[in-house]
Design a protein around this motif. Structure first.
Motif, PDB file in Angstrom:
ATOM      1  N   PHE A  97     -13.436  17.687   6.368  1.00 55.26           N
ATOM      2  CA  PHE A  97     -14.894  17.387   6.069  1.00 55.26           C
ATOM      3  C   PHE A  97     -15.841  17.509   7.276  1.00 55.26           C
ATOM      4  CE2 PHE A  97     -12.602  15.262   2.473  1.00 55.26           C
ATOM      5  CZ  PHE A  97     -12.843  16.052   1.450  1.00 55.26           C
ATOM      6  N   CYS A  98     -16.707  18.147   7.360  1.00 51.61           N
ATOM      7  CA  CYS A  98     -17.792  18.071   8.400  1.00 51.61           C
ATOM      8  C   CYS A  98     -18.985  17.531   7.983  1.00 51.61           C
ATOM      9  CB  CYS A  98     -18.050  19.525   9.119  1.00 51.61           C
ATOM     10  SG  CYS A  98     -19.330  19.338  10.483  1.00 51.61           S
ATOM     11  N   CYS A  99     -19.024  16.041   8.207  1.00 50.40           N
ATOM     12  CA  CYS A  99     -20.129  15.287   7.715  1.00 50.40           C
ATOM     13  C   CYS A  99     -20.213  13.994   8.474  1.00 50.40           C
ATOM     14  CB  CYS A  99     -19.825  15.110   6.175  1.00 50.40           C
ATOM     15  SG  CYS A  99     -20.951  13.975   5.133  1.00 50.40           S
ATOM     16  N   GLY A 100     -21.411  13.505   8.648  1.00 51.25           N
ATOM     17  CA  GLY A 100     -21.788  12.074   9.134  1.00 51.25           C
ATOM     18  C   GLY A 100     -21.240  11.054   8.092  1.00 51.25           C
ATOM     19  N   LEU A 101     -20.626  10.049   8.457  1.00 48.43           N
ATOM     20  CA  LEU A 101     -20.292   9.079   7.688  1.00 48.43           C
ATOM     21  C   LEU A 101     -21.319   8.130   6.780  1.00 48.43           C
ATOM     22  CD1 LEU A 101     -17.364   7.143   9.793  1.00 48.43           C
ATOM     23  CD2 LEU A 101     -17.255   9.016   8.226  1.00 48.43           C
ATOM     24  N   GLN A 102     -22.670   8.295   7.186  1.00 52.04           N
ATOM     25  CA  GLN A 102     -23.695   7.993   6.414  1.00 52.04           C
ATOM     26  C   GLN A 102     -23.879   8.616   5.234  1.00 52.04           C
ATOM     27  OE1 GLN A 102     -24.011   9.313   9.487  1.00 52.04           O
ATOM     28  NE2 GLN A 102     -25.772  10.716   9.441  1.00 52.04           N
ATOM     29  N   THR A 156       0.908  -1.271   0.175  1.00 52.93           N
ATOM     30  CA  THR A 156      -0.139   0.115  -0.150  1.00 52.93           C
ATOM     31  C   THR A 156       0.845   1.278  -0.048  1.00 52.93           C
ATOM     32  OG1 THR A 156      -1.697  -0.925   1.303  1.00 52.93           O
ATOM     33  CG2 THR A 156      -1.694   1.199   1.394  1.00 52.93           C
ATOM     34  N   GLY A 157       0.431   2.270  -0.859  1.00 48.74           N
ATOM     35  CA  GLY A 157       1.398   3.554  -0.807  1.00 48.74           C
ATOM     36  C   GLY A 157       1.031   4.360   0.167  1.00 48.74           C
ATOM     37  N   THR A 158       1.848   5.400   0.497  1.00 47.41           N
ATOM     38  CA  THR A 158       1.981   6.212   1.555  1.00 47.41           C
ATOM     39  C   THR A 158       1.689   7.680   1.215  1.00 47.41           C
ATOM     40  OG1 THR A 158       4.245   6.450   1.427  1.00 47.41           O
ATOM     41  CG2 THR A 158       3.694   4.829   2.796  1.00 47.41           C
ATOM     42  N   GLY A 159       0.940   7.974   0.149  1.00 54.11           N
ATOM     43  CA  GLY A 159       0.589   9.147  -0.497  1.00 54.11           C
ATOM     44  C   GLY A 159      -0.517   9.758   0.350  1.00 54.11           C
ATOM     45  N   PHE A 160      -1.632   9.474   0.671  1.00 55.10           N
ATOM     46  CA  PHE A 160      -2.838  10.075   1.038  1.00 55.10           C
ATOM     47  C   PHE A 160      -3.727   9.241   1.824  1.00 55.10           C
ATOM     48  CE2 PHE A 160      -6.048  13.352  -1.141  1.00 55.10           C
ATOM     49  CZ  PHE A 160      -6.115  13.828   0.017  1.00 55.10           C
ATOM     50  N   ALA A 161      -3.985   9.284   3.178  1.00 60.13           N
ATOM     51  CA  ALA A 161      -4.808   8.769   3.938  1.00 60.13           C
ATOM     52  C   ALA A 161      -6.183   9.673   4.287  1.00 60.13           C
ATOM     53  CB  ALA A 161      -4.158   8.226   5.019  1.00 60.13           C
ATOM     54  N   LEU A 162      -7.158   8.920   4.760  1.00 62.02           N
ATOM     55  CA  LEU A 162      -8.551   9.433   5.232  1.00 62.02           C
ATOM     56  C   LEU A 162      -8.611   9.131   6.589  1.00 62.02           C
ATOM     57  CD1 LEU A 162     -11.101  10.978   4.776  1.00 62.02           C
ATOM     58  CD2 LEU A 162     -12.030   8.927   3.783  1.00 62.02           C
ATOM     59  N   ASP A 163      -8.953  10.003   7.771  1.00 57.95           N
ATOM     60  CA  ASP A 163      -9.108   9.605   9.135  1.00 57.95           C
ATOM     61  C   ASP A 163     -10.696   9.830   9.253  1.00 57.95           C
ATOM     62  OD1 ASP A 163      -9.449   9.321  11.787  1.00 57.95           O
ATOM     63  OD2 ASP A 163      -7.787  10.905  12.294  1.00 57.95           O
ATOM     64  N   CYS A 164     -11.258   8.836   9.223  1.00 56.51           N
ATOM     65  CA  CYS A 164     -12.984   8.679   9.541  1.00 56.51           C
ATOM     66  C   CYS A 164     -13.384   8.590  11.072  1.00 56.51           C
ATOM     67  CB  CYS A 164     -13.561   7.535   8.946  1.00 56.51           C
ATOM     68  SG  CYS A 164     -13.169   7.571   7.169  1.00 56.51           S
ATOM     69  N   GLY A 165     -14.181   9.659  11.305  1.00 54.33           N
ATOM     70  CA  GLY A 165     -14.425  10.025  12.669  1.00 54.33           C
ATOM     71  C   GLY A 165     -13.245  10.567  13.294  1.00 54.33           C
ATOM     72  N   ALA A 166     -12.829  11.479  12.710  1.00 55.29           N
ATOM     73  CA  ALA A 166     -11.260  11.839  13.148  1.00 55.29           C
ATOM     74  C   ALA A 166     -11.135  12.696  14.527  1.00 55.29           C
ATOM     75  CB  ALA A 166     -10.627  12.716  12.098  1.00 55.29           C
ATOM     76  N   GLY A 167     -12.415  13.236  14.940  1.00 56.51           N
ATOM     77  CA  GLY A 167     -12.353  14.007  16.187  1.00 56.51           C
ATOM     78  C   GLY A 167     -11.630  15.209  16.033  1.00 56.51           C
ATOM     79  N   ILE A 168     -10.744  15.216  17.090  1.00 54.59           N
ATOM     80  CA  ILE A 168      -9.579  16.487  17.056  1.00 54.59           C
ATOM     81  C   ILE A 168      -8.344  16.291  16.330  1.00 54.59           C
ATOM     82  CG2 ILE A 168     -10.597  17.368  19.333  1.00 54.59           C
ATOM     83  CD1 ILE A 168      -8.022  16.364  20.500  1.00 54.59           C
ATOM     84  N   GLY A 169      -8.439  14.929  15.811  1.00 51.09           N
ATOM     85  CA  GLY A 169      -7.213  14.576  14.971  1.00 51.09           C
ATOM     86  C   GLY A 169      -6.202  13.738  15.904  1.00 51.09           C
ATOM     87  N   ARG A 170      -6.542  13.105  16.908  1.00 51.78           N
ATOM     88  CA  ARG A 170      -5.550  12.385  17.517  1.00 51.78           C
ATOM     89  C   ARG A 170      -4.749  11.336  16.659  1.00 51.78           C
ATOM     90  NH1 ARG A 170      -5.321   7.283  20.134  1.00 51.78           N
ATOM     91  NH2 ARG A 170      -7.308   6.801  19.304  1.00 51.78           N
ATOM     92  N   ILE A 171      -5.748  10.564  15.836  1.00 53.91           N
ATOM     93  CA  ILE A 171      -5.115   9.446  15.039  1.00 53.91           C
ATOM     94  C   ILE A 171      -4.233  10.244  14.115  1.00 53.91           C
ATOM     95  CG2 ILE A 171      -5.594   7.602  13.512  1.00 53.91           C
ATOM     96  CD1 ILE A 171      -7.864   6.940  15.588  1.00 53.91           C
TER      97      ILE A 171
END
Length: 243
Positions: A135-140, A80-95
């Motif tokens: 992005f401010c959005c519910g995952l649904q 898997t590449g290391t270019g672009f990741a998405l954090d879902c349910g990211a909160g304040i960005g801890r992960i």
């Protein structure tokens, strides 16, 4: 949104156990989601708030996730590449701050609570310049851009989606992956059936139900492991790599 579940007593488990998500969502879907949004708006935008008062486990969590993820990253066939990741349910960005930004060139965050995303801009500091979108959005309702991400990380948030919406979201995530991309789901698992949490309007599913949802989404579990060294009073946490 990031949070995990403490285990109820054996009596409570027996009384509150369901065999499917729909048994719990007797209210309308709109109410199910709006109650969750209201809950998170009252949670302080801190690491401790994101972890339900268990901020002390953050290092253990991140270290376990990093070892898991690094099995798949790199160059070569199937990597898997290391270019672009998405954090879902990211909160304040801890992960994002501790796991994704150190491993990926660019990261997007999505969360339903705007206050958390506003805090993330400060919490991430200088490295936050490598965040492309908040992005401010519910995952649904969230639709990842097609063939955009190398890794889509989904942690402690799937309990806020109905079964059907989770299937649909995972399908959209599958379409959002680059070649050899990876979806990672890390979450609590119940011992049996579905355990509702009326406080934050969510559920905790057992592994068989989660595996069934993954299959319905047209994905395969290529690797799975249990997070170690978490407090005994919380549900087991499992991490699943999907393609």
């Amino acid at each position: 949104m990031t949070d995990f579940k403490t285990r109820p007593s054996a009596r409570a488990r027996k009384q509150r156990n369901f065999t499917k998500m729909e048994d719990h969502v007797m209210q309308s879907e709109t109410a199910f989601y709006s109650k969750a949004e209201h809950y998170w708006k009252e949670v302080p935008p801190t690491v401790d708030g994101m972890l339900g008062g268990y901020g002390s486990i953050s290092n253990t969590d991140i270290n376990g996730s990093k070892k898991f993820l690094q099995k798949f990253l790199g160059e070569g066939k199937g990597k898997t590449g290391t270019g672009f990741a998405l954090d879902c349910g990211a909160g304040i960005g801890r992960i994002t701050k501790r796991l994704l930004l150190p491993l990926f060139r660019t990261v997007d965050l999505v969360d339903v609570t705007q206050d958390f995303l506003d805090q993330a801009r400060m919490y991430l500091g200088e490295e936050g310049k490598r965040v492309e979108n908040y992005f401010c959005c519910g995952l649904q309702d969230f639709n990842p851009q097609p063939e955009c991400y190398d890794v889509i990380w989904i942690q402690w948030v799937i309990g806020h989606l109905t079964d059907d919406h989770l299937v649909e979201f995972l399908r959209r995530c599958r379409s959002g992956l680059r070649p050899n991309g990876l979806i990672v789901v890390k979450d609590n698992v119940a011992y049996e059936g579905v355990i509702p949490d009326v406080v934050d309007s969510s559920v905790c599913r057992d592994l068989n139900l989660l595996r069934s949802i993954v299959s319905r989404a047209g994905l395969n579990i290529i690797y799975e492991e249990q997070q170690q060294n978490f407090p005994e009073e919380i549900y087991q946490v499992h991490t699943l790599a999907l393609r």
